[in-house]
Design an enzyme around this catalytic site. Structure first.
Site, PDB file in Angstrom:
ATOM      1  N   ALA A   8       0.843  -1.185   0.000  1.00  0.00           N
ATOM      2  CA  ALA A   8       0.000   0.000   0.000  1.00  0.00           C
ATOM      3  C   ALA A   8       0.881   1.239   0.000  1.00  0.00           C
ATOM      4  O   ALA A   8       2.098   1.124   0.174  1.00  0.00           O
ATOM      5  CB  ALA A   8      -0.895   0.013   1.238  1.00  0.00           C
ATOM      6  N   MET A   9       0.250   2.406  -0.164  1.00  0.00           N
ATOM      7  CA  MET A   9       1.030   3.646  -0.248  1.00  0.00           C
ATOM      8  C   MET A   9       0.299   4.781   0.458  1.00  0.00           C
ATOM      9  O   MET A   9      -0.888   4.990   0.269  1.00  0.00           O
ATOM     10  CB  MET A   9       1.268   3.962  -1.735  1.00  0.00           C
ATOM     11  CG  MET A   9       2.030   5.234  -1.981  1.00  0.00           C
ATOM     12  SD  MET A   9       3.725   5.147  -1.311  1.00  0.00           S
ATOM     13  CE  MET A   9       3.981   6.850  -0.862  1.00  0.00           C
ATOM     14  N   GLU A  10       1.087   5.526   1.239  1.00  0.00           N
ATOM     15  CA  GLU A  10       0.523   6.496   2.182  1.00  0.00           C
ATOM     16  C   GLU A  10       0.278   7.883   1.609  1.00  0.00           C
ATOM     17  O   GLU A  10       0.256   8.862   2.367  1.00  0.00           O
ATOM     18  CB  GLU A  10       1.489   6.607   3.371  1.00  0.00           C
ATOM     19  CG  GLU A  10       2.840   7.299   3.061  1.00  0.00           C
ATOM     20  CD  GLU A  10       3.993   6.352   2.783  1.00  0.00           C
ATOM     21  OE1 GLU A  10       3.720   5.202   2.370  1.00  0.00           O
ATOM     22  OE2 GLU A  10       5.154   6.755   2.962  1.00  0.00           O
ATOM     23  N   ASN A  11       0.077   8.045   0.301  1.00  0.00           N
ATOM     24  CA  ASN A  11      -0.160   9.365  -0.292  1.00  0.00           C
ATOM     25  C   ASN A  11      -1.072  10.217   0.593  1.00  0.00           C
ATOM     26  O   ASN A  11      -2.083   9.737   1.079  1.00  0.00           O
ATOM     27  CB  ASN A  11      -0.838   9.208  -1.651  1.00  0.00           C
ATOM     28  CG  ASN A  11      -0.223   8.107  -2.463  1.00  0.00           C
ATOM     29  OD1 ASN A  11       0.939   8.170  -2.792  1.00  0.00           O
ATOM     30  ND2 ASN A  11      -0.995   7.072  -2.749  1.00  0.00           N
ATOM     31  N   HIS A  27      -0.778   1.201   9.410  1.00  0.00           N
ATOM     32  CA  HIS A  27       0.553   1.661   9.007  1.00  0.00           C
ATOM     33  C   HIS A  27       0.448   2.869   8.069  1.00  0.00           C
ATOM     34  O   HIS A  27       1.083   3.898   8.302  1.00  0.00           O
ATOM     35  CB  HIS A  27       1.291   0.504   8.336  1.00  0.00           C
ATOM     36  CG  HIS A  27       2.655   0.835   7.846  1.00  0.00           C
ATOM     37  ND1 HIS A  27       3.794   0.540   8.550  1.00  0.00           N
ATOM     38  CD2 HIS A  27       3.087   1.458   6.717  1.00  0.00           C
ATOM     39  CE1 HIS A  27       4.856   0.958   7.885  1.00  0.00           C
ATOM     40  NE2 HIS A  27       4.436   1.520   6.752  1.00  0.00           N
ATOM     41  N   GLU A  28      -0.350   2.728   7.027  1.00  0.00           N
ATOM     42  CA  GLU A  28      -0.441   3.829   6.056  1.00  0.00           C
ATOM     43  C   GLU A  28      -1.068   5.061   6.711  1.00  0.00           C
ATOM     44  O   GLU A  28      -0.645   6.183   6.466  1.00  0.00           O
ATOM     45  CB  GLU A  28      -1.238   3.421   4.813  1.00  0.00           C
ATOM     46  CG  GLU A  28      -0.745   2.160   4.113  1.00  0.00           C
ATOM     47  CD  GLU A  28       0.739   2.117   3.817  1.00  0.00           C
ATOM     48  OE1 GLU A  28       1.353   3.188   3.647  1.00  0.00           O
ATOM     49  OE2 GLU A  28       1.308   1.000   3.791  1.00  0.00           O
ATOM     50  N   HIS A  46       1.430   6.898   8.827  1.00  0.00           N
ATOM     51  CA  HIS A  46       2.395   7.682   8.043  1.00  0.00           C
ATOM     52  C   HIS A  46       1.985   9.156   7.941  1.00  0.00           C
ATOM     53  O   HIS A  46       2.819  10.002   7.660  1.00  0.00           O
ATOM     54  CB  HIS A  46       2.507   7.124   6.622  1.00  0.00           C
ATOM     55  CG  HIS A  46       3.597   6.110   6.432  1.00  0.00           C
ATOM     56  ND1 HIS A  46       4.881   6.290   6.908  1.00  0.00           N
ATOM     57  CD2 HIS A  46       3.624   4.930   5.767  1.00  0.00           C
ATOM     58  CE1 HIS A  46       5.633   5.251   6.554  1.00  0.00           C
ATOM     59  NE2 HIS A  46       4.893   4.400   5.872  1.00  0.00           N
ATOM     60  N   GLU A 102       9.853   4.663   7.832  1.00  0.00           N
ATOM     61  CA  GLU A 102       9.382   3.274   7.769  1.00  0.00           C
ATOM     62  C   GLU A 102       9.584   2.510   9.082  1.00  0.00           C
ATOM     63  O   GLU A 102       8.664   1.878   9.584  1.00  0.00           O
ATOM     64  CB  GLU A 102      10.022   2.534   6.589  1.00  0.00           C
ATOM     65  CG  GLU A 102       9.614   3.102   5.219  1.00  0.00           C
ATOM     66  CD  GLU A 102       8.112   3.155   4.985  1.00  0.00           C
ATOM     67  OE1 GLU A 102       7.348   2.561   5.769  1.00  0.00           O
ATOM     68  OE2 GLU A 102       7.690   3.822   4.014  1.00  0.00           O
TER      69      GLU A 102
HETATM   70  N1  B3K Z   1       5.914   3.761   1.517  1.00  0.00           N
HETATM   71  C1  B3K Z   1       5.359   2.651   0.788  1.00  0.00           C
HETATM   72  C2  B3K Z   1       6.368   1.827   0.085  1.00  0.00           C
HETATM   73  C3  B3K Z   1       6.848   2.387  -1.185  1.00  0.00           C
HETATM   74  C4  B3K Z   1       7.735   1.418  -1.899  1.00  0.00           C
HETATM   75  C5  B3K Z   1       8.384   2.024  -3.094  1.00  0.00           C
HETATM   76  N2  B3K Z   1       9.175   1.067  -3.838  1.00  0.00           N
HETATM   77  C6  B3K Z   1       4.511   1.787   1.638  1.00  0.00           C
HETATM   78  C7  B3K Z   1       4.778   1.820   3.092  1.00  0.00           C
HETATM   79  O1  B3K Z   1       5.810   1.432   3.572  1.00  0.00           O
HETATM   80  O2  B3K Z   1       3.946   2.278   3.807  1.00  0.00           O
HETATM   81 ZN    ZN Z   2       5.499   2.493   5.389  1.00  0.00          ZN
END
Ligand code: B3K
Ligand code: ZN
Length: 879
Positions: free
Chosen positions: A267-270, A302-303, A306, A325
């Protein structure tokens, strides 16, 4: 595909950018093959008094379609543009730059930048994906306020999302529409996100502690909305927990999550718009296992966490990745521990750390939690940065105590909010609040390798002293041959014959505070006075430091601790050590053509643990789980023959099962859950224990029928998958196994996430035949090279999770490895590079397999035009 240039990035070369981009306005006119991106960047020289320097913006595979400075077209002499760079030779100190690029989301198979997943436009920009959308200072220390306008066909793409808050939307001519989003919080480009498509939504709301109402949305494929209920619940619990545990409130009017099916990671925390692999959003009892539920809870948290540790305070450069992280993993671990059972969670964390981080730290890919150099940053989203990074934060809390830890966190948030920070900034906040010197502790960030502690103990009955001789050493790792001494906090207890911790009068030889020995020198002789009876020593309770231990101890002490240690983690550890040692001895005997001979005490201990009602079921399940084949291999260290280890492990399982047949069968029968399904920790624990007992019982004669009945009567995916695993791993050729596989496929053939399990279970089946099975499965109609989940379920499981199948003695697994990885690399280098870490421990194999593995690695290395991602992994693995 970006081919390898061999360029190395070094921490010591960091310098701030010459220019800043305080404001970024983006406009997207979406179309699958030709999306027009217009970026209007407000640019300012960082130091207005400095001489003008060229402005160098990053790109990756871009084509510049238009460029204007303060609204005026530039002449060819003013700039130069290549796919990976845009240079303005002589820009003014303050200006607006308008750039037009044209990109093709439908052709983006690397899944970095703007791409399409199942018809949905989505983005992934961390670490360096934004430069595949427009030219930019694509580095985490350039923070900008974004306004994003998205335009698309209304019927095809009704949903238009980006970061921040929605500000405007409306209809346009020709059935088109638009939406504008504004994110008031300055952020680095890696947190930019856009999602557009036709999706269903689950809506809810959350009111923050200070009374701000936040609209929550989870977007999923139409029809899957009910599967997002658990994720929504986890999100609200996360928001509340972060307020209570860390005083962190959410800051925008909306928080959206979108689930997509093609995603390179979890997943990604945008900011305000998290994008998730749908595996970590969608769940119900019929399709998701208890592990899936726990993962969803942890990753949603987690996300979300962030937002403060990563987004409000971001990283100065990618060397500082662990700043966000490691810290955020620590926070999600604490969250799960509070939501579930702390002891069980801790054991699970340590098992993961040992399974993934220890081999990394002990092999050719070892690197410090804060690396000093990299060639491809995507290869540094590792277990070391994440999991060991979290352990380091945990040690910090152990050293400081909960109160000082929280004070340090508060200061860190206050001091660096809105900034791009470093590990030094982080540690300084704790030094300033606690008055402690953390310079030796900081080595945990800078030095790779798993420290080892060698311990001997001596009791002097007459003098009533108990002395521990403890010596620390850190083995050499690539490019770091000499190591400095670390500050290692070792939680301990001296356990008396009644199972209670003995009191002692005084401790000398190291600083001992609050049940923790602080090791700072190479050798410590820690002498406890006033100790009348000889204690069993319980060391590294709660796994207070991520180290390996070699303790010279009487075997009966381990058995005793396994039953009586007051620390649940250590009790689990003691039983695990008992089993590991037995398995190592058994595998040696098998190599000598002798039968394993296990002590009846192990079976007795297993029986006692299984029926101990004072222990949580989830704990009992973990305690009874024999160490995995890879765990045993890691303890053996070198000259590994996976077949011998497998045989030893199966023999131990049969030995324990035979001795406890009736007991296990009775407990198994009593654990059947009649009531409605609940994913809560206690119910999951019951299922875990029942399925673990099934694993033992299915190794006995008649086991195939039991597993088959378990499969047929399963009312949830946890039980169904456990039975299918038992059948296909132990009774591969049996009709019941073949029938169960086909029944499973018939029921779930259209559900991609469930079919991932079907592929993974078969890829993990032990034995030489699995290489061919994996090849057949790769030709199955539901197999797809385009979907990372499917690649991981089949090949990831096989390369990293199948000791006997992948490491087949004739090297056929390694040939498949090389062919597969080279095939995947062309589409998706990042996933290929991740799969390639499956051979990182090749040097610990016995010589014949080692040579075959080396050949496969060399065959990849000698392929022309490798991607930066893959060549980095392969070259380091071979070095
Ligand atoms: N920050 C993203 C991971 C991005 C990976 C890029 N190759 C997810 C996370 O750790 O929450
Ligand atoms: Zn993360």
């Amino acid at each position: 595909m970006r081919t390898d240039t061999g360029q190395v990035f070094r921490l010591e070369d960091y310098r701030p950018s010459d220019y800043l981009i305080p404001q970024t306005d983006l406009s997207f006119i979406l179309s699958p093959d030709s999306t027009l991106v217009t970026a209007t960047l407000t640019i300012r020289r960082r130091d207005p008094g400095a001489r003008n320097a060229p402005l160098v913006l990053d790109g990756d595979g871009l084509q510049l379609r238009g460029i204007r400075l303060d609204g005026k077209p530039l002449s060819q002499d003013d700039y130069s543009a290549t796919p990976d760079k845009l240079v303005l030779h002589n820009p003014p100190a303050d200006f607006t730059l308008t750039l037009e690029t044209d990109i093709a989301p439908s052709k983006n198979t690397a899944l970095m930048g703007l791409y399409r997943s199942n018809g949905v436009y989505c983005t992934q920009c961390e670490a360096e994906g934004f430069r595949r959308i427009t030219y930019f200072l694509d580095r985490p220390d350039v923070l900008s306020v974004y306004t994003v306008r998205i335009q698309a066909d209304r019927a095809e793409v009704p949903l238009l999302l980006s970061n921040g808050n929605p500000v405007e939307k409306g209809d346009l001519a020709d059935g088109r529409h638009f939406a504008v989003w504004h994110d008031p919080f300055p952020k680095p480009s890696y947190l930019f996100a856009l999602v557009a498509g036709d999706l269903g939504v689950v809506s809810d709301s959350f009111t923050t502690a200070s009374g701000r109402a936040v609209d929550l949305g989870i977007y999923v494929e139409h029809g899957k909305e009910p599967l997002a209920a658990y994720a929504m619940d986890a999100l609200k619990r996360s928001m509340k927990w972060d307020e209570e545990a860390f005083g962190r409130e959410y800051d925008l009017d909306v928080f959206n999550i979108v689930a997509v099916s093609d995603f390179n990671m979890g997943a990604m925390e945008n900011k305000g718009l998290n994008i998730f692999n749908d595996k970590y959003v969608l769940a119900d009892e019929d399709t998701a296992s208890d592990t899936d539920f726990a993962n969803i809870e942890a990753i949603i948290a987690h996300e979300y966490f962030h937002n403060w540790t990563g987004n409000r305070i971001t990283c100065r450069d990618w060397f500082q990745l662990c700043l966000k992280e490691g810290l955020t993993v620590f926070r999600d671990h604490e969250f799960s521990a509070d939501q579930r059972s702390r002891a069980v969670k801790r054991i699970a964390e340590v098992r993961t750390l040992r399974a993934h981080q220890f081999p990394e730290d002990q092999g050719p890919l070892a690197h410090p939690v804060r690396p000093r150099r990299y060639r491809e940053i995507n290869n540094f989203y590792t277990a070391t940065v994440y999991e060991k990074g979290s352990e380091v934060v945990r040690m910090l809390r152990t050293i400081l105590g909960a109160d000082d830890f929280r004070k340090g966190m508060d200061l860190y948030f206050e001091r660096h909010d809105g900034e791009a920070a470093t590990i030094e900034d982080f540690l300084k906040a704790f030094e300033d609040t606690s008055g402690r010197d953390l310079s030796q502790f900081a080595l945990w960030y800078h030095q790779a390798g798993t420290p080892n502690l060698t311990v001997t103990a001596e009791h002097d009955a007459e003098a009533e002293t108990f002395t521990l001789q403890i010596e620390q050493s850190v083995p050499p790792t690539p490019s770091e041959s000499r190591k400095r001494l670390m500050h290692i906090p070792v939680q301990f207890g001296l356990v008396g014959s009644d199972g209670r911790d003995l009191a002692y009068a005084e401790a000398e030889g190291a600083s001992v505070e609050g049940g923790v020995i602080h090791l700072r020198k190479r050798r410590h002789s820690v002498r406890f006075s006033g100790v009348r009876e000889r204690p069993a020593v319980s060391l590294n309770r709660g796994f207070s430091a991520p180290v390996t231990l070699s303790v010279e101890q009487r075997a009966e002490d381990q058995f005793f601790l396994a039953r009586h240690d007051s620390d649940a983690f250590s009790r689990w550890q003691a039983f695990n050590t008992v089993m590991t040692e037995a398995l190592m001895a058994a595998s040696r005997r098998i190599l000598d053509d002798r039968e394993p001979d296990f002590s009846p005490a192990i079976a007795e201990l297993a029986g006692a643990v299984a029926e101990d009602k004072g222990l949580e079921e989830a704990f009992r399940a973990l305690a009874l789980t024999p160490p995995g084949e890879a765990d045993i291999a890691r303890e053996i260290g070198g000259n590994i023959d996976p077949d011998a280890i497998f045989a030893a492990r199966e023999a131990l399982i049969r030995f324990i099962a035979e001795a406890n047949r009736d007991l296990f069968a009775g407990i198994y029968a009593n654990l059947k859950d009649g009531g409605p399904f609940s994913p809560d920790a206690a119910s999951a624990g019951r299922r875990a224990l029942r399925n673990l007992l099934l694993d033992y019982l299915s190794a006995l004669p008649g086991g195939v029928d039991l597993a088959s009945r378990h499969f047929a009567s399963a009312t949830n995916m946890t039980d169904r998958a456990a039975a299918l695993t038992g059948l296909t791993h132990r009774h591969q050729a049996a009709a019941q196994a073949i029938e169960a596989l086909s029944a499973f496929e018939k029921t779930y053939g259209k559900d991609a996430l469930v079919m991932d399990k079907w592929f993974a279970i078969q890829a993990a089946a032990p034995g030489a035949g699995t290489v061919d099975a994996v090849k057949r499965l790769a030709a199955h109609p539901s197999f797809s090279l385009a979907n990372p989940n499917r690649l991981r379920s089949l090949f990831g499981t096989f390369f990293s999770g199948n000791q006997t199948g992948f490491h087949r003695a004739d090297g056929a697994g390694y040939v498949l490895f090389a062919d597969t990885i080279l095939g995947i690399e062309k589409r998706n280098p990042q996933v290929a590079a991740r799969l390639a870490t499956g051979l990182r421990s090749w040097r610990s194999l016995e010589p014949k397999r080692q040579e075959l593995a080396r050949k496969a690695l060399v065959s990849i290395a000698s392929t022309k035009g490798l991607s930066a991602d893959l060549s980095d992994i392969i070259e380091r693995t071979l070095a």
